[in-house]
Design a protein around this motif. Structure first.
Motif, PDB file in Angstrom:
ATOM      1  N   GLY A   1       0.805  -1.211   0.000  1.00 13.24           N
ATOM      2  CA  GLY A   1       0.000   0.000   0.000  1.00 13.24           C
ATOM      3  C   GLY A   1       0.835   1.256   0.000  1.00 13.24           C
ATOM      4  N   PHE A   2       1.938   1.248   0.767  1.00 13.86           N
ATOM      5  CA  PHE A   2       2.813   2.418   0.823  1.00 13.86           C
ATOM      6  C   PHE A   2       3.417   2.714  -0.544  1.00 13.86           C
ATOM      7  N   PHE A   3       3.991   1.678  -1.175  1.00 12.35           N
ATOM      8  CA  PHE A   3       4.666   1.898  -2.449  1.00 12.35           C
ATOM      9  C   PHE A   3       3.684   2.106  -3.593  1.00 12.35           C
ATOM     10  N   LEU A   4       2.491   1.525  -3.487  1.00 13.59           N
ATOM     11  CA  LEU A   4       1.462   1.794  -4.487  1.00 13.59           C
ATOM     12  C   LEU A   4       1.064   3.269  -4.449  1.00 13.59           C
ATOM     13  N   THR A   5       0.913   3.810  -3.249  1.00 15.31           N
ATOM     14  CA  THR A   5       0.604   5.234  -3.111  1.00 15.31           C
ATOM     15  C   THR A   5       1.727   6.093  -3.670  1.00 15.31           C
ATOM     16  N   GLU A   6       2.978   5.677  -3.446  1.00 11.12           N
ATOM     17  CA  GLU A   6       4.107   6.436  -3.995  1.00 11.12           C
ATOM     18  C   GLU A   6       4.035   6.490  -5.507  1.00 11.12           C
ATOM     19  N   GLU A   7       3.754   5.350  -6.137  1.00 11.70           N
ATOM     20  CA  GLU A   7       3.681   5.312  -7.600  1.00 11.70           C
ATOM     21  C   GLU A   7       2.586   6.240  -8.116  1.00 11.70           C
ATOM     22  N   LEU A   8       1.433   6.240  -7.444  1.00 12.28           N
ATOM     23  CA  LEU A   8       0.299   7.025  -7.932  1.00 12.28           C
ATOM     24  C   LEU A   8       0.471   8.518  -7.672  1.00 12.28           C
ATOM     25  N   THR A   9       0.962   8.891  -6.491  1.00  6.13           N
ATOM     26  CA  THR A   9       1.172  10.317  -6.208  1.00  6.13           C
ATOM     27  C   THR A   9       2.342  10.875  -7.000  1.00  6.13           C
ATOM     28  N   ALA A  10       3.206   9.997  -7.513  1.00  5.46           N
ATOM     29  CA  ALA A  10       4.365  10.468  -8.289  1.00  5.46           C
ATOM     30  C   ALA A  10       3.932  11.270  -9.504  1.00  5.46           C
ATOM     31  N   VAL A  11       2.759  10.951 -10.069  1.00  8.61           N
ATOM     32  CA  VAL A  11       2.290  11.675 -11.253  1.00  8.61           C
ATOM     33  C   VAL A  11       2.157  13.161 -10.937  1.00  8.61           C
ATOM     34  N   ALA A  12       1.497  13.488  -9.811  1.00 10.03           N
ATOM     35  CA  ALA A  12       1.297  14.885  -9.439  1.00 10.03           C
ATOM     36  C   ALA A  12       2.546  15.497  -8.814  1.00 10.03           C
ATOM     37  N   LEU A  13       3.253  14.729  -7.990  1.00 12.60           N
ATOM     38  CA  LEU A  13       4.427  15.275  -7.305  1.00 12.60           C
ATOM     39  C   LEU A  13       5.593  15.498  -8.262  1.00 12.60           C
ATOM     40  N   GLN A  14       5.707  14.647  -9.272  1.00 12.10           N
ATOM     41  CA  GLN A  14       6.781  14.835 -10.253  1.00 12.10           C
ATOM     42  C   GLN A  14       6.562  16.113 -11.046  1.00 12.10           C
ATOM     43  N   ARG A  15       5.297  16.438 -11.329  1.00 14.74           N
ATOM     44  CA  ARG A  15       5.011  17.703 -12.014  1.00 14.74           C
ATOM     45  C   ARG A  15       5.413  18.890 -11.160  1.00 14.74           C
ATOM     46  N   ARG A  16       5.455  18.700  -9.855  1.00 14.58           N
ATOM     47  CA  ARG A  16       5.871  19.763  -8.941  1.00 14.58           C
ATOM     48  C   ARG A  16       7.377  19.751  -8.690  1.00 14.58           C
ATOM     49  N   GLY A  17       8.091  18.900  -9.433  1.00 11.48           N
ATOM     50  CA  GLY A  17       9.551  18.846  -9.313  1.00 11.48           C
ATOM     51  C   GLY A  17      10.034  18.114  -8.081  1.00 11.48           C
ATOM     52  N   ILE A  18       9.167  17.336  -7.427  1.00 16.36           N
ATOM     53  CA  ILE A  18       9.561  16.615  -6.221  1.00 16.36           C
ATOM     54  C   ILE A  18      10.024  15.224  -6.629  1.00 16.36           C
ATOM     55  N   GLU A  19      11.284  14.962  -6.440  1.00 16.01           N
ATOM     56  CA  GLU A  19      11.872  13.718  -6.905  1.00 16.01           C
ATOM     57  C   GLU A  19      11.628  12.575  -5.920  1.00 16.01           C
ATOM     58  N   LEU A  20      12.019  11.374  -6.360  1.00 20.89           N
ATOM     59  CA  LEU A  20      11.789  10.178  -5.552  1.00 20.89           C
ATOM     60  C   LEU A  20      12.424  10.293  -4.178  1.00 20.89           C
ATOM     61  N   ARG A  21      13.653  10.806  -4.105  1.00 21.25           N
ATOM     62  CA  ARG A  21      14.343  10.887  -2.815  1.00 21.25           C
ATOM     63  C   ARG A  21      13.635  11.832  -1.846  1.00 21.25           C
ATOM     64  N   ASP A  22      12.797  12.730  -2.357  1.00 23.01           N
ATOM     65  CA  ASP A  22      12.022  13.633  -1.504  1.00 23.01           C
ATOM     66  C   ASP A  22      10.595  13.138  -1.299  1.00 23.01           C
ATOM     67  N   ARG A  23      10.099  12.364  -2.281  1.00 22.71           N
ATOM     68  CA  ARG A  23       8.724  11.849  -2.152  1.00 22.71           C
ATOM     69  C   ARG A  23       8.610  10.822  -1.039  1.00 22.71           C
ATOM     70  N   LEU A  24       9.590   9.953  -0.902  1.00 20.36           N
ATOM     71  CA  LEU A  24       9.517   8.906   0.121  1.00 20.36           C
ATOM     72  C   LEU A  24       9.460   9.477   1.537  1.00 20.36           C
ATOM     73  N   PRO A  25      10.339  10.431   1.919  1.00 24.17           N
ATOM     74  CA  PRO A  25      10.206  11.032   3.260  1.00 24.17           C
ATOM     75  C   PRO A  25       8.878  11.766   3.433  1.00 24.17           C
ATOM     76  N   LEU A  26       8.392  12.376   2.347  1.00 22.47           N
ATOM     77  CA  LEU A  26       7.120  13.088   2.409  1.00 22.47           C
ATOM     78  C   LEU A  26       5.985  12.136   2.778  1.00 22.47           C
ATOM     79  N   LEU A  27       5.993  10.946   2.206  1.00 22.43           N
ATOM     80  CA  LEU A  27       4.957   9.961   2.506  1.00 22.43           C
ATOM     81  C   LEU A  27       5.161   9.323   3.875  1.00 22.43           C
TER      82      LEU A  27
END
Length: 283
Positions: free
Chosen positions: A174-200
């Protein structure tokens, strides 16, 4: 515990959003159907070879008497399929998002636009966006496989392996599934993977409230196809919350929401709404 309900609420809101915008829902089914056909072929082939694979991996059990050999190898086969499903849920989402990248980007932007405020855009060519999505998905899948192997090994522990381990498996998925799905919107905001994981991680219950019910639903292949457009929409609404854009954005406000990207926007600090310094990009 409130965040669990809030996370599930975003999942429901996303499904309602695409239900009210039927055109987006219709187009969103196509990438999922393509991926489903590929996965069905792979799983059918795997089901035919699973017994041979387990027999090859356990030569020491060749001389065991009945019924112990059958019970032991049957248990291993069940664990093997559990591991495959554990990885497949995340991989299905990653492949579907990659196949439908242009559509899901547009869907996410449409959700942002409907909520008011500025709509962040990556400003990157399509091929570059595909490369970034594929690269980040491979990194996530690597983590999922490591967790899967660990949980597979823990599955041999009596009682714990049949109770606690499956629950942990669903939480990790569930955690990583949410990461994959929110990546669409967060990547458009310039938030990379290394920042998305702590955010979640800072909103872990919110993340699990969104991802765990979706993981359970995604175990049914056709359900995964029909829920995918709404999952992207709900993840976009959740991303607005994570970055603080949801609270401050309003129709006609004219204020730039906290975003980021090549155009000089700033990246919101993980877990808060206050803008932070530009995050260095490695792409």
């Amino acid at each position: 515990m409130r965040d669990l309900g809030v996370g599930f609420g975003y999942l429901v809101k996303g499904q309602r959003w695409v239900g009210a915008h039927g055109r987006w829902f219709g187009f969103g089914l196509l990438p999922g159907l393509v991926t489903l056909v590929l996965y069905a072929a792979a799983l059918i082939g795997l089901s035919y070879g699973a017994d041979d694979l387990i027999s090859w991996a356990t030569p020491f059990a060749d001389d065991w008497s009945s019924p112990w050999q059958g019970l032991f190898r049957g248990f291993l086969t069940a664990l093997f399929f559990a591991l495959v499903l554990f990885v497949a849920v995340i991989a299905f989402t990653a492949v579907t998002l990659l196949v439908g990248q242009p559509f899901y980007e547009s869907l996410s932007e449409a959700v942002d636009r409907s909520e008011g405020g500025d709509v962040p855009e990556s400003g990157l060519p399509l091929l570059r966006e595909l490369w970034i999505s594929a690269r980040d998905s491979l990194r996530i899948l690597g983590r999922v496989v490591l967790y899967g192997v660990l949980l597979f090994a823990l599955g041999f522990i009596p009682v714990v392996g049949q109770t606690v381990v499956p629950v942990l498996g669903f939480c990790v998925s569930g955690f990583f599934l949410t990461e994959e799905l929110t990546a669409v919107a967060l990547q458009r905001r310039g938030i990379e993977l290394r920042d998305r994981l702590p955010l979640l991680r800072r909103r872990r219950l919110l993340t699990l409230g969104f991802g765990v019910p979706l993981t359970l639903a995604f175990l049914v292949p056709f359900v995964a196809v029909f829920l995918m457009p709404g999952a992207v929409a709900g993840a976009t609404l959740m991303a607005r919350d994570l970055t603080g854009a949801g609270a401050g954005a309003g129709a006609g406000s004219g204020d730039a929401e906290p975003g980021s990207g090549p155009a000089g926007r700033t990246v919101p600090a993980p877990g808060g709404s206050a803008p932070a310094a530009d995050v260095p990009r490695d792409w």
